[in-house]
Motif scaffolding. Structure first.
Motif, PDB file in Angstrom:
ATOM      1  N   THR A   1      71.617  27.839  73.101  1.00  0.00           N
ATOM      2  CA  THR A   1      72.918  27.726  73.404  1.00  0.00           C
ATOM      3  C   THR A   1      73.469  27.281  72.158  1.00  0.00           C
ATOM      4  O   THR A   1      74.693  28.203  71.637  1.00  0.00           O
ATOM      5  N   LEU A   2      73.394  26.614  71.747  1.00  0.00           N
ATOM      6  CA  LEU A   2      73.772  25.583  70.380  1.00  0.00           C
ATOM      7  C   LEU A   2      73.775  26.928  69.336  1.00  0.00           C
ATOM      8  O   LEU A   2      74.892  26.441  69.148  1.00  0.00           O
ATOM      9  N   GLN A   3      72.620  26.399  69.050  1.00  0.00           N
ATOM     10  CA  GLN A   3      72.558  27.185  67.772  1.00  0.00           C
ATOM     11  C   GLN A   3      73.179  28.675  67.153  1.00  0.00           C
ATOM     12  O   GLN A   3      73.430  28.626  66.921  1.00  0.00           O
ATOM     13  N   PRO A   4      73.396  29.446  68.359  1.00  0.00           N
ATOM     14  CA  PRO A   4      74.303  30.543  68.229  1.00  0.00           C
ATOM     15  C   PRO A   4      75.853  30.139  67.926  1.00  0.00           C
ATOM     16  O   PRO A   4      76.797  31.109  67.280  1.00  0.00           O
ATOM     17  N   HIS A   5      76.520  29.345  68.771  1.00  0.00           N
ATOM     18  CA  HIS A   5      77.774  28.905  68.696  1.00  0.00           C
ATOM     19  C   HIS A   5      77.838  28.217  67.315  1.00  0.00           C
ATOM     20  O   HIS A   5      79.151  28.223  66.603  1.00  0.00           O
ATOM     21  N   LEU A   6      77.147  27.556  66.654  1.00  0.00           N
ATOM     22  CA  LEU A   6      77.451  27.141  65.455  1.00  0.00           C
ATOM     23  C   LEU A   6      77.256  27.788  64.531  1.00  0.00           C
ATOM     24  O   LEU A   6      77.601  27.663  63.498  1.00  0.00           O
ATOM     25  N   LYS A   7      76.256  28.683  64.623  1.00  0.00           N
ATOM     26  CA  LYS A   7      76.125  29.943  63.339  1.00  0.00           C
ATOM     27  C   LYS A   7      77.967  30.628  63.737  1.00  0.00           C
ATOM     28  O   LYS A   7      78.435  30.681  62.096  1.00  0.00           O
ATOM     29  N   HIS A   8      78.836  31.039  64.820  1.00  0.00           N
ATOM     30  CA  HIS A   8      80.166  30.856  64.843  1.00  0.00           C
ATOM     31  C   HIS A   8      80.949  30.249  64.684  1.00  0.00           C
ATOM     32  O   HIS A   8      82.443  30.374  63.779  1.00  0.00           O
ATOM     33  N   ASN A   9      80.963  28.846  64.514  1.00  0.00           N
ATOM     34  CA  ASN A   9      81.900  27.810  64.781  1.00  0.00           C
ATOM     35  C   ASN A   9      80.877  26.106  64.130  1.00  0.00           C
ATOM     36  O   ASN A   9      80.241  25.909  65.374  1.00  0.00           O
ATOM     37  N   ALA A  10      81.017  25.559  62.920  1.00  0.00           N
ATOM     38  CA  ALA A  10      80.628  24.426  62.941  1.00  0.00           C
ATOM     39  C   ALA A  10      80.880  23.205  63.653  1.00  0.00           C
ATOM     40  O   ALA A  10      80.229  22.452  63.341  1.00  0.00           O
ATOM     41  N   GLN A  11      81.919  24.107  63.709  1.00  0.00           N
ATOM     42  CA  GLN A  11      83.079  22.463  64.606  1.00  0.00           C
ATOM     43  C   GLN A  11      82.308  22.414  65.911  1.00  0.00           C
ATOM     44  O   GLN A  11      81.922  22.821  66.617  1.00  0.00           O
ATOM     45  N   ALA A  12      81.691  20.763  66.208  1.00  0.00           N
ATOM     46  CA  ALA A  12      81.741  20.179  67.718  1.00  0.00           C
ATOM     47  C   ALA A  12      81.868  18.770  67.863  1.00  0.00           C
ATOM     48  O   ALA A  12      82.213  17.711  67.434  1.00  0.00           O
TER      49      ALA A  12
END
Length: 173
Positions: A68-79
């Motif tokens: 789940t983290l991988q596609p989220h980071l493609k959209h928004n690298a802020q975490a």
């Protein structure tokens, strides 16, 4: 209500952050990384392989199973990376005394980098961390194919605090 993030990470503060994260990782064997999908759905991913650099607010983690983290980071690298000391001893001492001697946790606001091959030094660090459990079947199943890492660039932080149990002075360490 606005969240107040601290951007002052001098060498002393960074050392304190590293200490709190290390205590949290010893207690629970992971940190949590919060991310958001393109649809705005939040997700929390446990990561047991976060390593913070000694001298700068940066680090890395091995990213093998975080679907789940991988596609989220493609959209928004802020975490947001959260590390909380869940040690029973830490909490019992704190509850008995009515005061924390160190911060119970920290939130790190970061930009997460793209996947890249791990360096030899990064591989050495993860092998050293997992060595105590290397003999277990589970270790072989989940920690045998670490090859890819993501860099972490921390730009702000916020301590986990319980105001009534925090020392009256500003120095916790």
């Amino acid at each position: 209500m606005s969240i107040k993030m601290n951007k002052n990470m001098d060498a002393q503060t960074w050392g304190q952050i590293r200490q709190v994260v290390a205590q949290a990782q010893r207690a629970s064997m992971h940190c949590s990384i919060a991310s958001v999908s393109p649809e705005g759905i939040p997700n929390i991913t446990p990561i047991g392989t976060l390593f913070l650099n000694d001298s700068s607010p940066t680090g890395f983690f091995f990213d093998t199973y975080s679907a789940t983290l991988q596609p989220h980071l493609k959209h928004n690298a802020q975490a947001c990376i959260q590390a909380v000391n869940s040690s029973r001893g830490f909490w019992l001492k704190s509850m008995m005394s009515g005061q924390f001697r160190t911060y119970p946790g920290v939130r790190l606001y970061a930009k997460i980098g793209e996947l890249r091959p791990a360096t030899a030094d990064e591989m050495h660090q993860v092998r050293r961390r997992i060595a105590p459990l290397k003999w277990t079947r589970g270790s072989k199943l989940i920690w045998s194919d670490f090859t890819q890492v993501r860099e972490v660039h921390i730009h702000a932080f916020r301590w986990v605090e319980y105001p009534s149990m925090m020392p009256k002075t500003s120095s916790l360490f």
